[in-house]
Design an enzyme around this catalytic site. Structure first.
Site, PDB file in Angstrom:
ATOM      1  N   GLU A 170       0.805  -1.232   0.000  1.00  0.00           N
ATOM      2  CA  GLU A 170       0.000   0.000   0.000  1.00  0.00           C
ATOM      3  C   GLU A 170       0.837   1.281   0.000  1.00  0.00           C
ATOM      4  O   GLU A 170       0.587   2.200   0.784  1.00  0.00           O
ATOM      5  CB  GLU A 170      -0.950   0.012   1.207  1.00  0.00           C
ATOM      6  CG  GLU A 170      -1.880  -1.185   1.226  1.00  0.00           C
ATOM      7  CD  GLU A 170      -2.878  -1.173   2.384  1.00  0.00           C
ATOM      8  OE1 GLU A 170      -2.769  -0.295   3.260  1.00  0.00           O
ATOM      9  OE2 GLU A 170      -3.758  -2.044   2.418  1.00  0.00           O
ATOM     10  N   ASN A 216       2.247  -5.263  -3.062  1.00  0.00           N
ATOM     11  CA  ASN A 216       0.843  -5.577  -2.786  1.00  0.00           C
ATOM     12  C   ASN A 216       0.046  -4.294  -2.567  1.00  0.00           C
ATOM     13  O   ASN A 216       0.494  -3.388  -1.865  1.00  0.00           O
ATOM     14  CB  ASN A 216       0.809  -6.425  -1.499  1.00  0.00           C
ATOM     15  CG  ASN A 216      -0.514  -7.120  -1.240  1.00  0.00           C
ATOM     16  OD1 ASN A 216      -1.056  -7.769  -2.130  1.00  0.00           O
ATOM     17  ND2 ASN A 216      -1.027  -6.996  -0.032  1.00  0.00           N
ATOM     18  N   GLU A 289      -6.080 -10.684  -0.852  1.00  0.00           N
ATOM     19  CA  GLU A 289      -6.907 -10.369   0.328  1.00  0.00           C
ATOM     20  C   GLU A 289      -8.382 -10.229  -0.058  1.00  0.00           C
ATOM     21  O   GLU A 289      -9.056  -9.285   0.360  1.00  0.00           O
ATOM     22  CB  GLU A 289      -6.438  -9.051   0.974  1.00  0.00           C
ATOM     23  CG  GLU A 289      -4.964  -9.020   1.307  1.00  0.00           C
ATOM     24  CD  GLU A 289      -4.524  -7.748   2.044  1.00  0.00           C
ATOM     25  OE1 GLU A 289      -5.389  -6.976   2.513  1.00  0.00           O
ATOM     26  OE2 GLU A 289      -3.305  -7.548   2.153  1.00  0.00           O
ATOM     27  N   ASP A 291     -12.136  -9.955  -0.317  1.00  0.00           N
ATOM     28  CA  ASP A 291     -13.433 -10.006   0.358  1.00  0.00           C
ATOM     29  C   ASP A 291     -14.342  -8.970  -0.298  1.00  0.00           C
ATOM     30  O   ASP A 291     -13.869  -8.045  -0.947  1.00  0.00           O
ATOM     31  CB  ASP A 291     -13.352  -9.855   1.888  1.00  0.00           C
ATOM     32  CG  ASP A 291     -12.704  -8.598   2.402  1.00  0.00           C
ATOM     33  OD1 ASP A 291     -12.458  -7.669   1.613  1.00  0.00           O
ATOM     34  OD2 ASP A 291     -12.441  -8.529   3.625  1.00  0.00           O
TER      35      ASP A 291
HETATM   36  C1  XIL Z   1      -6.259  -5.914   8.643  1.00  0.00           C
HETATM   37  C2  XIL Z   1      -6.620  -7.057   9.570  1.00  0.00           C
HETATM   38  O1  XIL Z   1      -7.550  -7.880   8.929  1.00  0.00           O
HETATM   39  C3  XIL Z   1      -7.195  -6.523  10.863  1.00  0.00           C
HETATM   40  O2  XIL Z   1      -7.388  -7.591  11.801  1.00  0.00           O
HETATM   41  C4  XIL Z   1      -6.246  -5.497  11.472  1.00  0.00           C
HETATM   42  O3  XIL Z   1      -6.820  -4.945  12.639  1.00  0.00           O
HETATM   43  C5  XIL Z   1      -5.958  -4.396  10.465  1.00  0.00           C
HETATM   44  O4  XIL Z   1      -5.421  -4.979   9.287  1.00  0.00           O
HETATM   45  N1  XIL Z   1      -4.866  -4.450   3.918  1.00  0.00           N
HETATM   46  C6  XIL Z   1      -3.885  -5.266   4.426  1.00  0.00           C
HETATM   47  C7  XIL Z   1      -4.155  -6.086   5.627  1.00  0.00           C
HETATM   48  O5  XIL Z   1      -2.820  -5.373   3.800  1.00  0.00           O
HETATM   49  O6  XIL Z   1      -3.001  -6.290   6.400  1.00  0.00           O
HETATM   50  C8  XIL Z   1      -5.249  -5.510   6.483  1.00  0.00           C
HETATM   51  O7  XIL Z   1      -5.556  -6.432   7.521  1.00  0.00           O
HETATM   52  C9  XIL Z   1      -6.469  -5.212   5.638  1.00  0.00           C
HETATM   53  C10 XIL Z   1      -6.138  -4.205   4.561  1.00  0.00           C
END
Ligand code: XIL
Length: 397
Positions: A170, A216, A289, A291
């Site tokens: 990010e 990423n 990731e 969802d």
């Molecule tokens: C999130 C986790 O799911 C949470 O439990 C935590 O509190 C915050 O981070 N992008 C990412 C992940 O790269 O590491 C993040 O994960 C979600 C967004």
């Protein structure tokens, strides 16, 4: 002669199995593919199906279904939190590798690959680091040394056990940030300048020559205007291209795939085109990731099916778009969901105004949703000529 004996022994074993076990699958009576796990179906394409793992849920003896589902359905795991800097080094110089090592051991027992997440990110940093920089007790030169040490220590600790590392996460702003012209954002760019990105990949490679090294990010599922001033995918593409040109050891680009049904999102052809453009740079790709959340209106919360059904369907459709696009790109090596049950999803705690949820492929009772079945169907009803086995990625020197 030796070869002949080996064949004979093998034939005995097969015959014994046929007598003792269930009837083997034949062309006229195939195994019902719908009964197979995501991981088994993915491997038909050499595609790894992964999930983020919440270590507290994995250890919870009152919730055995969580652990059972991780091992049954997935061939790859990512630490949802325990490999982040604040977890690994809460106190300066004192590493806590315990929970991450537990995940690695779990993955080994269950024959799963591990995605390492994450080496360099501006979130979930330990307070000693951020306050040290803000109060001036950590200088810029020292900060760079700290980052190099962190990457080296962590990557060496897990050397040989990580398939893909998210090296930098990010790093690029969004059009709604200020200034709106896309730029390198966050703690690391502000303190070290964007050169930290190439440094991070080089340091990670020096510590583990075999892990695949990924950049990423989110909101890079499809290209937009093509102008890097406002098209984040283009900005990240240009970054990856320049890293390749400069000989930086980057092996892949991970597209997080956090979508929301309220946005409409993309169709499969757009996403497949984006993945192919990235892999055209000689890079592997992955969804890291996935969802697909929805707004939890009063109607949804009250159980109104008129409001719930379209959300579940749109969520399933978006899961499917990303998976089909991944299948279409032979360099897309893995498809990871960010949690698999609404019982343990980051969405309700992070997206509260308005409240969002319903983001995963199983409900709070581990019942598969439409999204789960669509993923299976995508894996079952795909194959040559347009869906071909994955092309393994060689780590770049
Ligand atoms: C999130 C986790 O799911 C949470 O439990 C935590 O509190 C915050 O981070 N992008 C990412 C992940 O790269 O590491 C993040 O994960 C979600 C967004």
């Amino acid at each position: 002669m030796k070869l002949h004996r080996w064949f004979a022994a093998g034939a005995v074993v097969i015959a014994a199995a046929a007598v003792a076990g269930a009837a083997p699958a034949t062309a006229s009576h195939p195994v019902d593919p719908a009964q197979q796990s995501l991981r088994a179906l993915g491997l038909r394409h050499d595609l790894y199906i992964g999930t983020a793992v919440d270590m507290a849920a994995l250890a919870d003896t009152a919730d055995p279904q969580y652990r059972a589902t991780v091992s049954k359905e997935f061939s790859s795991v990512t630490a949802e939190n325990v490999m982040k800097w604040e977890s690994l080094e809460p106190t300066r110089g004192t590493y806590n590798f315990g929970p991450a090592d537990e995940l690695i051991a779990f993955a080994k027992r269950n024959n799963q690959k591990v995605r390492g997440h994450v080496l360099v990110w501006h979130n979930q940093l330990p307070a000693w680091l951020t306050t040290g920089v803000s109060d001036g007790s950590i200088s810029k030169a020292e900060l760079r040394d700290i980052l190099r040490n962190h990457i080296t220590t962590v990557v060496k600790h897990f050397k040989g056990k990580i398939w893909q590392w998210d090296v930098v996460n990010e790093a690029v702003s969004d059009p709604w940030d200020s200034p709106p012209t896309l730029h390198y954002k966050g703690f690391w760019a502000q303190n070290l300048g964007p050169g930290y990105i190439a440094d991070a990949f080089r340091w990670a490679r020096a510590a583990d020559p075999k892990a695949l090294l990924f950049y990423n990010d989110y909101n890079i599922e499809a290209f937009g205007s093509g102008d890097p001033a406002n098209d984040k995918t283009q900005f990240v593409y240009d970054l990856a291209k320049s890293l390749r040109r400069d000989g930086v050891p980057i092996d892949g680009v991970g597209s997080q795939g956090h979508l929301g049904t309220q946005y409409g999102n993309y169709d499969t052809l757009q996403v497949a085109a984006a993945l192919k453009k990235f892999s055209g740079l000689g890079l592997a790709t992955a969804f890291t990731e996935v969802d697909v959340r929805s707004q939890m209106t009063a109607g949804v919360q009250a159980g109104d099916s008129n409001e719930i059904n379209p959300r579940l369907q749109a969520s399933a459709a978006n899961y499917s778009v990303l998976l089909q696009a991944c299948l279409a790109d032979r360099h897309c090596l893995s498809y990871t969901v960010w949690g698999f049950t609404d019982k343990h999803s980051w969405v309700p705690t992070w997206f509260t105004n308005p409240p969002e949820g319903l983001a995963t492929i199983m409900d709070e009772n581990y019942q598969p949703k439409r999204a789960y079945n669509e993923l299976k169907a995508d894996l079952i009803y795909s194959g040559p000529p347009y869906v071909l086995p994955r092309v393994p990625q060689k780590p770049r020197r």
